[in-house]
Design a protein around this motif. Structure first.
Motif, PDB file in Angstrom:
ATOM      1  N   ALA B  47      10.902  -2.791   3.420  1.00  0.00           N
ATOM      2  CA  ALA B  47      12.040  -2.336   4.227  1.00  0.00           C
ATOM      3  C   ALA B  47      12.254  -0.829   4.092  1.00  0.00           C
ATOM      4  N   ASP B  48      12.206  -0.302   2.854  1.00  0.00           N
ATOM      5  CA  ASP B  48      12.432   1.145   2.712  1.00  0.00           C
ATOM      6  C   ASP B  48      11.161   1.971   2.951  1.00  0.00           C
ATOM      7  N   GLY B  49      10.069   1.279   3.267  1.00  0.00           N
ATOM      8  CA  GLY B  49       8.857   1.988   3.688  1.00  0.00           C
ATOM      9  C   GLY B  49       8.014   2.515   2.557  1.00  0.00           C
ATOM     10  N   SER B  50       8.461   2.361   1.303  1.00  0.00           N
ATOM     11  CA  SER B  50       7.701   2.963   0.201  1.00  0.00           C
ATOM     12  C   SER B  50       6.349   2.281  -0.002  1.00  0.00           C
ATOM     13  N   LEU B  51       6.349   0.982   0.203  1.00  0.00           N
ATOM     14  CA  LEU B  51       5.100   0.236   0.005  1.00  0.00           C
ATOM     15  C   LEU B  51       4.065   0.624   1.055  1.00  0.00           C
ATOM     16  N   PHE B  52       4.522   0.687   2.281  1.00  0.00           N
ATOM     17  CA  PHE B  52       3.633   1.029   3.384  1.00  0.00           C
ATOM     18  C   PHE B  52       3.075   2.442   3.206  1.00  0.00           C
ATOM     19  N   GLU B  53       3.969   3.335   2.823  1.00  0.00           N
ATOM     20  CA  GLU B  53       3.574   4.729   2.636  1.00  0.00           C
ATOM     21  C   GLU B  53       2.508   4.848   1.546  1.00  0.00           C
ATOM     22  N   ALA B  54       2.776   4.168   0.419  1.00  0.00           N
ATOM     23  CA  ALA B  54       1.826   4.220  -0.698  1.00  0.00           C
ATOM     24  C   ALA B  54       0.482   3.610  -0.299  1.00  0.00           C
ATOM     25  N   SER B  55       0.544   2.502   0.455  1.00  0.00           N
ATOM     26  CA  SER B  55      -0.706   1.863   0.891  1.00  0.00           C
ATOM     27  C   SER B  55      -1.505   2.803   1.774  1.00  0.00           C
ATOM     28  N   VAL B  56      -0.811   3.483   2.672  1.00  0.00           N
ATOM     29  CA  VAL B  56      -1.502   4.399   3.584  1.00  0.00           C
ATOM     30  C   VAL B  56      -2.168   5.525   2.793  1.00  0.00           C
ATOM     31  N   VAL B  57      -1.418   6.087   1.841  1.00  0.00           N
ATOM     32  CA  VAL B  57      -1.965   7.178   1.031  1.00  0.00           C
ATOM     33  C   VAL B  57      -3.231   6.716   0.302  1.00  0.00           C
ATOM     34  N   THR B  58      -3.125   5.541  -0.340  1.00  0.00           N
ATOM     35  CA  THR B  58      -4.258   5.021  -1.101  1.00  0.00           C
ATOM     36  C   THR B  58      -5.451   4.716  -0.200  1.00  0.00           C
ATOM     37  N   THR B 197      -1.133  11.942 -12.027  1.00  0.00           N
ATOM     38  CA  THR B 197       0.001  12.131 -11.135  1.00  0.00           C
ATOM     39  C   THR B 197      -0.302  13.344 -10.270  1.00  0.00           C
ATOM     40  N   ILE B 198      -0.305  13.165  -8.977  1.00  0.00           N
ATOM     41  CA  ILE B 198      -0.473  14.332  -8.117  1.00  0.00           C
ATOM     42  C   ILE B 198       0.641  14.349  -7.097  1.00  0.00           C
ATOM     43  N   LEU B 199       0.944  15.535  -6.653  1.00  0.00           N
ATOM     44  CA  LEU B 199       2.143  15.690  -5.850  1.00  0.00           C
ATOM     45  C   LEU B 199       1.870  15.493  -4.358  1.00  0.00           C
ATOM     46  N   THR B 200       0.609  15.483  -3.995  1.00  0.00           N
ATOM     47  CA  THR B 200       0.299  15.441  -2.562  1.00  0.00           C
ATOM     48  C   THR B 200       0.390  14.048  -1.972  1.00  0.00           C
ATOM     49  N   GLY B 201       0.524  13.037  -2.810  1.00  0.00           N
ATOM     50  CA  GLY B 201       0.614  11.702  -2.230  1.00  0.00           C
ATOM     51  C   GLY B 201       0.860  10.680  -3.306  1.00  0.00           C
ATOM     52  N   PHE B 202       1.706   9.728  -2.975  1.00  0.00           N
ATOM     53  CA  PHE B 202       2.146   8.743  -3.936  1.00  0.00           C
ATOM     54  C   PHE B 202       1.496   7.413  -3.557  1.00  0.00           C
ATOM     55  N   GLY B 203       0.413   7.055  -4.269  1.00  0.00           N
ATOM     56  CA  GLY B 203      -0.352   5.871  -3.876  1.00  0.00           C
ATOM     57  C   GLY B 203       0.084   4.615  -4.597  1.00  0.00           C
ATOM     58  N   LEU B 204      -0.643   3.533  -4.328  1.00  0.00           N
ATOM     59  CA  LEU B 204      -0.306   2.239  -4.937  1.00  0.00           C
ATOM     60  C   LEU B 204      -0.422   2.297  -6.459  1.00  0.00           C
TER      61      LEU B 204
END
Lengths: 270, 255
Positions: B47-58, B197-204
């Motif tokens: 719902a808050d999109g964090s999972l989707f965002e992390a999946s996309v980054v990964t 930990t990198i700042l350019t993207g927050f992955g799974l």
């Protein structure tokens, strides 16, 4: 170029093998596969090379095909020296050598795609024509593994015929097939040879097969590979492998083959 | 259909048993949360999109490195198969590096590239590359020589033979090499994301890592579940069609 002109019979080639020698190095020393072999093959002739294994008959076929080179001597195809494989000389192997990643039609198309001057749809028409010629027009989209051994060799024949070669080189193409399938193919290959007017060089160790198919049967002996005898077969066509006349001819040649092997053993004994 | 029912029943029983064991207080939810808690987390994270965002980054990192690894590995594999000298040199190197667990590249990547996307990319490429090189090389070397001979008689030469005969003929090996490369790349990327930990993207992997830091076990379990799902999905979407094609054409066993 249109499909019609592409399908017109081309004139068969004359082959001339002159003093060809070929040696192979093996663990047990040097093997003389061919020793100054000379052979003239007329335009449109069906010639069978017969002999025990190791007599160099397949080696000679490979040299004519341009897949192998002679150590000495030369092969002329219509007067031009053979230096490599060429579309005017197509080969059919004992193993069908069809590509499993392509279906039947695409296998036949493989050689056609490398032949300039045809559009895509023309190539497909040509390929279908040859599949029909070998009786497999219904199996265009089949996978290779779905076909029986005899059907695979028919596809291999269609693939070899498709670029419209002048010479067809066949290396024991029916050796791995059952007797019944083989008999059907004897009929087919004679019919196709007469229809399409090719020069055919056919390697076999089966004397009866050679007599059934060949205008001439050339007998080889091994170690070193040499031509021993040349038999002209003038039985009427189409020939039936089970006919009495044919049996007599092949008995005669088999006897010669046995003699030749015996005398060779005598030579070794001395 | 029968197979589908069996599979559904199996997983339903598994989840229900799990839920019941947690509710019966066999162990504390802090150790292993119940499926319903994991479900709640997943719904919230979707719902808050964090999972989707992390999946996309990964997945972006993974696909980029993976495709590059294949694009590099295929030609290297072909070259090592073609020239004995390359087999003795590059081939040996590939074999050696393939035995190296790809997570071992992470420290090196960190020192070379720092905490950047390049480090991630490097690790994924290293995970993919060597498997693909070795599989391609093995594939080409096991091709029956008769195919190349037959192709030559039909007028195929050089590059044409490589593209139209050698490559498709070695496809069964290449596909299994690509599958192995995928597995290695996926594992090494997860390791890298957990460690770095990198700042350019927050992955799974980061999501997993912070789940642990925050003692949010339902997040850890939920993300693990997503990682498994992505692995399964990749198998079905990317490799199954190829494998089905190979089984159909080559006539090999396969369901």
């Amino acid at each position: 170029m249109t499909v019609q002109t592409e399908l017109v019979n081309v004139a068969p080639s004359k082959l001339s093998v002159g003093e060809v020698s070929k040696r192979f190095r093996s663990k047990s020393g040097v093997v003389q596969a061919l020793d100054r072999v000379s052979l003239d093959i007329a335009e449109g002739e069906f010639i069978c090379l017969v002999g025990p294994s190791g007599c160099g008959k397949s080696t000679l076929l490979n040299i004519i095909a341009g897949l192998d080179t002679a150590d000495e001597g030369s092969v002329l195809c219509d007067g031009t020296p053979v230096t490599g494989p060429g579309r005017e000389r197509m080969v059919m192997f004992q193993e069908h050598a069809l590509f499993p990643w392509l279906d039947v039609l695409s296998n036949v198309l493989f050689g056609l795609k490398l032949k300039p001057g045809l559009t895509r749809s023309e190539r497909i028409d040509v390929a279908r024509f040859y599949l029909k010629l070998v009786g497999l027009e219904k199996f265009q989209r089949s996978n290779i593994h779905e076909l029986s051994g005899g059907m695979k060799q028919r596809v291999a024949l269609a693939r070899a015929l498709a670029p419209n070669p002048r010479v067809l080189l066949m290396d024991e193409p029916f050796a791995a097939l059952d007797a019944l399938t083989r008999e059907q193919l004897y009929g087919d290959i004679q019919r196709i040879w007469q229809e399409r007017k090719k020069t055919i060089v056919f390697v076999t160790h089966n004397v009866r097969e050679a007599v059934c198919l060949g205008d001439r049967v050339v007998l080889f002996s091994p170690h070193p590979g040499r031509i021993r005898e040349d038999f002209k077969i003038d039985l009427p066509r189409p020939r039936d492998i089970n006919s009495v006349d044919l049996a007599q001819h092949s008995a005669h040649i088999t006897k010669a083959l046995k003699n030749l092997l015996n005398t060779r053993e005598d030579e070794v004994a001395e | 259909m029968k197979r589908f029912i069996y599979a559904t029943a199996f997983f339903a029983v598994l989840i229900v048993t799990w839920e019941m064991l947690v509710r019966a207080r066999v162990w504390s939810p802090i150790v292993l949360p119940s499926p319903s808690m994991v479900g709640e987390y997943l719904i919230a994270a979707v719902a808050d999109g964090s999972l989707f965002e992390a999946s996309v980054v990964t997945l972006k990192r993974l696909m980029l490195g993976y495709l590059f690894g294949i694009a590099l590995g295929l030609p290297i594999g072909l070259i090592t198969a073609r020239f004995q000298v390359c087999k003795d040199t590059i081939g040996m190197l590939a074999l050696g590096l393939q035995t190296l667990p790809s997570v071992c590249w992470v420290p090196l990547a960190l020192l070379w590239f720092g905490q950047t996307e390049s480090a991630m990319f490097f690790v994924v490429v290293m995970g993919t590359l060597w498997s693909v090189v070795i599989a391609t090389e093995t594939g080409v070397r096991t091709i029956p020589p008769i195919y190349a001979r037959a192709a030559r008689t039909m007028g195929s030469r050089g590059i044409h033979t490589w593209i139209h005969v050698m490559l498709p003929a070695s496809l069964p090996f290449v596909v299994s090499g690509m599958k192995q490369g995928w597995a290695f790349a996926w594992r090494s990327l997860m390791a890298a994301e957990i460690y770095v930990t990198i700042l350019t993207g927050f992955g799974l992997g980061h999501l997993l890592h912070y789940g642990r830091e925050l003692h949010a076990m339902e997040q850890v379990t939920g993300v693990m579940l997503i990682i498994v799902m992505i692995g399964l999905l990749a198998d079905k979407v990317m490799f199954s069609p190829w494998e089905r094609f190979l089984h159909r054409r080559w006539g090999t066993q396969g369901k």
